[in-house]
Design a protein around this motif. Structure first.
Motif, PDB file in Angstrom:
ATOM      1  N   THR A  89       6.319  -6.868  -8.533  1.00  0.00           N
ATOM      2  CA  THR A  89       6.666  -6.892  -7.107  1.00  0.00           C
ATOM      3  C   THR A  89       7.282  -5.572  -6.632  1.00  0.00           C
ATOM      4  O   THR A  89       7.695  -5.471  -5.477  1.00  0.00           O
ATOM      5  N   ASP A 116       2.550  -9.426  -3.777  1.00  0.00           N
ATOM      6  CA  ASP A 116       3.362  -9.994  -2.693  1.00  0.00           C
ATOM      7  C   ASP A 116       4.068 -11.283  -3.073  1.00  0.00           C
ATOM      8  O   ASP A 116       4.432 -12.080  -2.209  1.00  0.00           O
ATOM      9  N   GLN A 134       4.178 -11.518   5.145  1.00  0.00           N
ATOM     10  CA  GLN A 134       3.238 -10.405   5.173  1.00  0.00           C
ATOM     11  C   GLN A 134       3.917  -9.110   5.625  1.00  0.00           C
ATOM     12  O   GLN A 134       3.677  -8.041   5.058  1.00  0.00           O
ATOM     13  N   MET A 137       5.705  -7.278   2.885  1.00  0.00           N
ATOM     14  CA  MET A 137       4.794  -6.598   1.962  1.00  0.00           C
ATOM     15  C   MET A 137       4.211  -5.335   2.586  1.00  0.00           C
ATOM     16  O   MET A 137       4.032  -4.318   1.899  1.00  0.00           O
ATOM     17  N   LYS A 140       6.571  -2.612   2.027  1.00  0.00           N
ATOM     18  CA  LYS A 140       6.533  -2.135   0.642  1.00  0.00           C
ATOM     19  C   LYS A 140       5.362  -1.175   0.433  1.00  0.00           C
ATOM     20  O   LYS A 140       5.493  -0.139  -0.241  1.00  0.00           O
ATOM     21  N   ALA A 157      -2.778  -3.052  -3.951  1.00  0.00           N
ATOM     22  CA  ALA A 157      -1.964  -4.120  -3.356  1.00  0.00           C
ATOM     23  C   ALA A 157      -2.608  -5.472  -3.649  1.00  0.00           C
ATOM     24  O   ALA A 157      -3.744  -5.735  -3.242  1.00  0.00           O
ATOM     25  N   THR A 159      -2.500  -9.703  -3.526  1.00  0.00           N
ATOM     26  CA  THR A 159      -1.938 -10.879  -2.872  1.00  0.00           C
ATOM     27  C   THR A 159      -2.193 -12.119  -3.714  1.00  0.00           C
ATOM     28  O   THR A 159      -3.288 -12.317  -4.252  1.00  0.00           O
TER      29      THR A 159
END
Length: 291
Positions: A89, A116, A134, A137, A140, A157, A159
């Motif tokens: 994460t 995420d 969302q 994230m 990030k 990335a 999910t």
């Protein structure tokens, strides 16, 4: 150590070809050396593999940034291939992600994967996962993009929303992640071929499919994933599962017979083991530096 931009550029090019680049995961530097010796084009440092290998614990968020940085450096020193590192994460909020990117890029990664999930995370093929909002994230991802030194350091990335909110939400998240600057996106744990086809077809940037042996995502030959348009076919812990079976078989033989010979179906030869750890190189160096 300095990072070779050419490795990141090579990885980016291979993923953009969307030919189903086949990438095994390693849980340590020796596994990475084996992967390179067999002719694979990249190595993935697996967070689950690291957790299982070094702590004999399940993939439930037990490792730290320092654990991953240490092993990233060890793997980087052992191989010359592009190295993708599972950064879970990012170990906190956007500011923690910034530090994670800076640390792992310095340690020798050419790409990192961020996900995420809510901390502490779980293996993507476990039940009971939860995801952050969302917007958090996206922050990030933006922090990761801003923190990298080289533009060829790739941000992947992931999910895990498919298991919680369904595929449509996961696709929307992945599209937003790409818009925020992610170079590659990764919808974890789709459960059938129709979902896989949608992921590869509907999203704008290269996609990763994670084939977990015994997990939720169906396995087909990598050529089939390439036909769908996936950038990478990841076998994050195939080496680990093979090693566990190999250790079990070899030690069961020893326990049962009281002796274990150099049997190629059970153990690597002494020469093969020394080759993988480059014993001959150190013999040469010892001679060069002898008084």
């Amino acid at each position: 150590m300095s990072i070779s931009p050419s490795l990141g550029a090579l990885l980016r090019y291979a993923l953009n070809e969307r030919r189903g680049l086949l990438v095994p995961g390693a849980g340590n530097a020796l596994a990475a050396r084996v992967i390179e010796s067999l002719g694979f084009e990249a190595v993935y440092l697996s967070g689950a593999g690291l957790t299982n290998n070094y702590y004999a614990l399940p993939d439930l968020g037990f490792i730290s940034l320092s654990d991953i940085a240490q092993h990233t450096a060890a793997v980087r020193d052992a191989i010359t291939l592009p190295l993708i590192v599972d950064a879970d994460t990012g170990f906190g909020n956007a500011l923690n992600v910034r530090q994670t990117v800076r640390t792992l890029e310095r340690a020798g990664a050419n790409a990192i994967q961020l996900e995420d999930q809510v901390m502490p995370k779980k293996c993507g093929h476990f039940a009971g996962k939860a995801v952050i909002e969302q917007g958090e994230m996206l922050g990030k991802i933006k922090a990761a993009v801003d923190a990298r030194h080289s533009d060829d350091f790739l941000i992947i990335a992931r999910t895990d929303a498919r298991a919680i909110h369904g595929l449509d939400d996961a696709l929307a998240r992945a599209a937003a992640f790409a818009e925020a600057g992610a170079d590659v996106t990764f919808v974890e744990a789709p459960t059938d071929l129709d979902e896989l086809r949608r992921i590869a077809a509907d999203l704008p940037c290269p996609q990763i499919v994670n084939v977990v042996i015994g997990g939720k995502t169906p396995s087909v030959p990598s050529a089939k994933f390439a036909e769908m348009g996936f950038g990478m076919v990841l076998y994050a812990n195939a080496a680990l599962q093979g090693a566990v079976r190999g250790m079990t078989n070899a030690l069961a033989e020893l326990r049962g017979k009281g002796e274990l010979l150099e049997e190629p179906t059970l153990v690597a030869t002494f020469e093969e083991r020394q080759r993988l750890v480059q014993k001959s190189l150190f013999d040469q160096l010892e001679g060069r530096y002898a008084a």
